[in-house]
Structures are given as C-alpha cells and as structure tokens.
Scaffold this motif. Structure first.
Motif, short mmCIF file in Angstrom:
data_model
loop_
_atom_site.label_atom_id
_atom_site.label_comp_id
_atom_site.label_asym_id
_atom_site.label_seq_id
_atom_site.Cartn_x
_atom_site.Cartn_y
_atom_site.Cartn_z
N LYS A 78 -7.54 34.45 12.77
CA LYS A 78 -6.34 34.76 12.00
C LYS A 78 -5.74 33.51 11.38
O LYS A 78 -5.21 33.54 10.26
N SER A 79 -5.82 32.38 12.09
CA SER A 79 -5.24 31.13 11.59
C SER A 79 -5.93 30.64 10.33
O SER A 79 -5.34 29.91 9.53
N ILE A 80 -7.18 31.03 10.14
CA ILE A 80 -7.95 30.59 8.97
C ILE A 80 -7.30 31.07 7.67
O ILE A 80 -7.45 30.43 6.62
N ASP A 81 -6.56 32.16 7.75
CA ASP A 81 -5.87 32.66 6.55
C ASP A 81 -4.84 31.65 6.04
O ASP A 81 -4.42 31.73 4.88
N GLN A 82 -4.41 30.73 6.91
CA GLN A 82 -3.41 29.73 6.53
C GLN A 82 -4.05 28.41 6.11
O GLN A 82 -3.35 27.42 5.88
N TRP A 83 -5.38 28.37 6.02
CA TRP A 83 -6.06 27.12 5.69
C TRP A 83 -6.10 26.81 4.20
O TRP A 83 -6.75 25.86 3.78
N GLY A 84 -5.38 27.60 3.42
CA GLY A 84 -5.39 27.37 1.98
C GLY A 84 -4.82 26.03 1.57
O GLY A 84 -5.08 25.53 0.48
N ILE A 85 -4.02 25.41 2.45
CA ILE A 85 -3.42 24.11 2.13
C ILE A 85 -4.42 22.97 2.33
O ILE A 85 -4.17 21.85 1.91
N TYR A 86 -5.55 23.27 2.97
CA TYR A 86 -6.54 22.24 3.28
C TYR A 86 -7.69 22.22 2.28
O TYR A 86 -8.01 23.23 1.66
N VAL A 87 -8.31 21.04 2.18
CA VAL A 87 -9.63 20.94 1.58
C VAL A 87 -10.61 21.11 2.74
O VAL A 87 -10.54 20.38 3.73
N VAL A 88 -11.48 22.10 2.65
CA VAL A 88 -12.41 22.41 3.74
C VAL A 88 -13.84 22.17 3.27
O VAL A 88 -14.26 22.71 2.26
N LEU A 89 -14.55 21.34 4.02
CA LEU A 89 -15.95 21.07 3.71
C LEU A 89 -16.82 21.56 4.86
O LEU A 89 -16.47 21.40 6.03
N GLY A 90 -17.96 22.16 4.51
CA GLY A 90 -18.89 22.63 5.52
C GLY A 90 -20.23 21.93 5.38
O GLY A 90 -20.66 21.60 4.27
N ALA A 91 -20.88 21.71 6.54
CA ALA A 91 -22.24 21.15 6.55
C ALA A 91 -23.20 22.26 6.92
O ALA A 91 -23.10 22.83 8.01
N PHE A 92 -24.11 22.59 6.02
CA PHE A 92 -25.04 23.71 6.20
C PHE A 92 -26.46 23.19 6.42
O PHE A 92 -26.91 22.28 5.71
N CYS A 93 -27.15 23.77 7.40
CA CYS A 93 -28.56 23.43 7.63
C CYS A 93 -29.38 23.82 6.41
O CYS A 93 -29.27 24.95 5.91
N LYS A 94 -30.18 22.90 5.92
CA LYS A 94 -30.97 23.17 4.73
C LYS A 94 -32.05 24.22 4.98
O LYS A 94 -32.40 24.98 4.07
N ASP A 95 -32.58 24.28 6.20
CA ASP A 95 -33.68 25.22 6.45
C ASP A 95 -33.19 26.63 6.78
O ASP A 95 -33.83 27.61 6.41
N SER A 96 -32.03 26.76 7.44
CA SER A 96 -31.57 28.08 7.89
C SER A 96 -30.30 28.56 7.21
O SER A 96 -29.97 29.75 7.25
N GLY A 97 -29.54 27.64 6.61
CA GLY A 97 -28.27 28.00 6.01
C GLY A 97 -27.13 28.12 7.00
O GLY A 97 -26.00 28.46 6.64
N GLU A 98 -27.40 27.82 8.28
CA GLU A 98 -26.39 27.92 9.32
C GLU A 98 -25.31 26.86 9.13
O GLU A 98 -25.59 25.72 8.76
N LEU A 99 -24.05 27.25 9.38
CA LEU A 99 -22.95 26.29 9.34
C LEU A 99 -22.99 25.45 10.61
O LEU A 99 -22.79 25.96 11.72
N ALA A 100 -23.24 24.16 10.46
CA ALA A 100 -23.40 23.27 11.61
C ALA A 100 -22.13 22.47 11.90
O ALA A 100 -22.01 21.88 12.98
#
Length: 280
Positions: free
Chosen positions: A124-146
């Motif tokens: 539920k708290s993620i709905d308030q993350w609009g104020i942040y710059v959010v970066l994700g690191a994704f596995c190149k082989d599986s696409g999983e968020l690491a």
C-alpha cells in the motif's frame, strides 16, 4: 510541525543537511508538545566543514567517472552491468516484485534489528512513492527484479539516497555496483550543476559497510559536521544515568532494546567529546 518530523523515536529536520533548521520549536519547548513520545531532537551544524569530526554525512558532489577507478573496482561494476539492466521504473507496476526484494534484503540483517515486513502495508505504501525517483535492477537472462533504489530530490542542490535494497543471492553478481552506477548516471547532469547526492548520516545503529563501499567504489566522501542533540525533558535524567553504565550495556548489545539504547549513548558520547574540544 513544519520543518521537523518524527522518526525512530527522534525528531529530525526535514531540510537538507546543508540547510540550517529552524531551532525555535526546540528553544521554546513546543517540539515536545507536538512530539511527546520523542526521546530527543537531533540536527547538525557546520555541514561539510574542513575539520574532521566524529559525525558526518556521506555525499557525492562530483560526477562519476569509472576510468578513475582501480581495475578491480572497474571490473566489479562492469560485471554488474553484464548481468543486470538498470532503469527508472513506475513502482506501481512492480508492487509484488518490490515486496519480494524487501523481504529478501531484510533476511540478511542481524536478528537484533531485523525488521518485519507487513506485506499489505508495504504494498500500500508504494502508492505514495510518486515523489521518488525509483530505479530497478533487472536480471538480463530472466527479467527478475533483483534490486531497487529510491531517491528523493528536494531541491536543485540536494538528492537524498533514501533506499537501496537488493536480493542477497545476486550480490555475487555485483547487483549493488550496477544499481549505484545506474543512480549516478541518472543524476549525472544534476551533479554537474553543483548538486549533491546524500546517503545519510553516519550509521550508528546498523552494522553496514555500504557507506564505505560508496566511498571506495563511487567517489562518495564524508561531509564532516557537528552533531547536536536536545533531549526531551521527560527523559534527559534517564540518559544521564544510562551513560554511566554504557560500557556494561555494550556487552548486551545483541538484545534489541539495549542495542537501540547503545546507539543513543554513542551519539551522546560524540556530543560530549565535541563540547570538550570546543573548550580547548
């Protein structure tokens, strides 16, 4: 109360570290009426002073240039980029994935301060993350968020490196290196325009080498300053008593509540040392 917020049993300024907080609520005592459960108020002065002190923020105020690093450190960053793609994301589209990263990251914390993650509350708290710059690191082989990073830009000069969490099983593939480099690339123009990224103050409560890592691998530095603490009058007497027994209490640091007390006493020790130095 404007200018201050309650965090982890303390009241801290909402302004950037280089800015001077409004101390009038502390001088008048109004701060304790607004936050009666707070143990103390904490702030700093003389940000990024020339003199080395026992309190600091870890900041990056120059552009990142991988060519200036030692070969071993360049290798680890390049290795991370080999296995992961880092990109800015809309967190609402990755709620479950972000929760999974959070749980995995906390599983590696020492038991004495390992948080419990309430799934429903976190998502539920993620709905308030609009104020942040959010970066994700994704596995190149599986696409999983690491892993992911949250950054909050409060002004044209200051960006707060709020959170970086990764799955421990991907650390051997240098996911942290890939993610931090992605952050610096994202804010490259900001750094070029005399801004700075701040990873927070000296870590007292948590056993982490992350700030040392940022200094060695990415050119962050310690911005030395002076620590200031004002205790809630209801608890100041207790701190004076506990301080006498600090060397005994440190032996029981594995107990959660004692660990938290020791963190406060460590800051009290730093403040007392500063006062002695000022008298010289």
């Amino acid at each position: 109360m404007e200018g201050w917020k309650y965090y982890n049993h303390a009241v801290i300024p909402t302004c950037a570290p280089h800015e001077v907080p409004d101390l009038e609520p502390i001088k008048s005592g109004q701060i304790w009426k607004e936050y009666p459960k707070a143990l103390f108020a904490r702030w700093t002065e003389d940000f990024d002073c020339d003199k080395e002190t026992d309190w600091w923020y870890v900041i990056k105020d120059t552009q990142f240039d991988i060519t200036t690093l030692k070969s071993k450190r360049r290798y680890e960053i390049n290795k991370g980029n080999k296995f992961f793609d880092v990109k800015q994301i809309n967190p609402i589209e990755y709620k479950i994935e972000l929760y999974n990263v959070q749980v995995a990251a906390f599983s590696a914390y020492p038991q004495k301060y390992r948080p419990n993650v309430d799934k429903e509350k976190f998502i539920k708290s993620i709905d308030q993350w609009g104020i942040y710059v959010v970066l994700g690191a994704f596995c190149k082989d599986s696409g999983e968020l690491a892993g992911y990073a949250l950054l909050l830009q409060q002004s044209s000069k200051y960006v707060g490196f709020s959170v970086l969490k990764t799955k421990p099983n991907y650390e051997k593939f240098c996911v942290n290196a890939a993610l931090v480099e992605g952050v610096l690339k994202n804010f490259n123009s900001f750094l070029e325009q005399d801004g700075y990224i701040c990873d927070g103050a000296r870590s007292i409560s948590h056993e982490t080498a992350f700030q040392d890592y940022l200094e060695k691998y990415f050119g962050f530095k310690k911005a030395y300053c002076k620590l200031k603490i004002k205790y809630n009058p209801k608890y100041s007497w207790l701190i004076k008593i506990l301080y006498v027994f600090r060397k005994i209490l440190i032996k029981f640091d594995g107990i959660g509540i004692v660990h938290n007390i020791n963190a406060v006493l460590k800051m009290e020790e730093i403040c007392r040392k500063q006062k002695k130095e000022n008298k010289k």
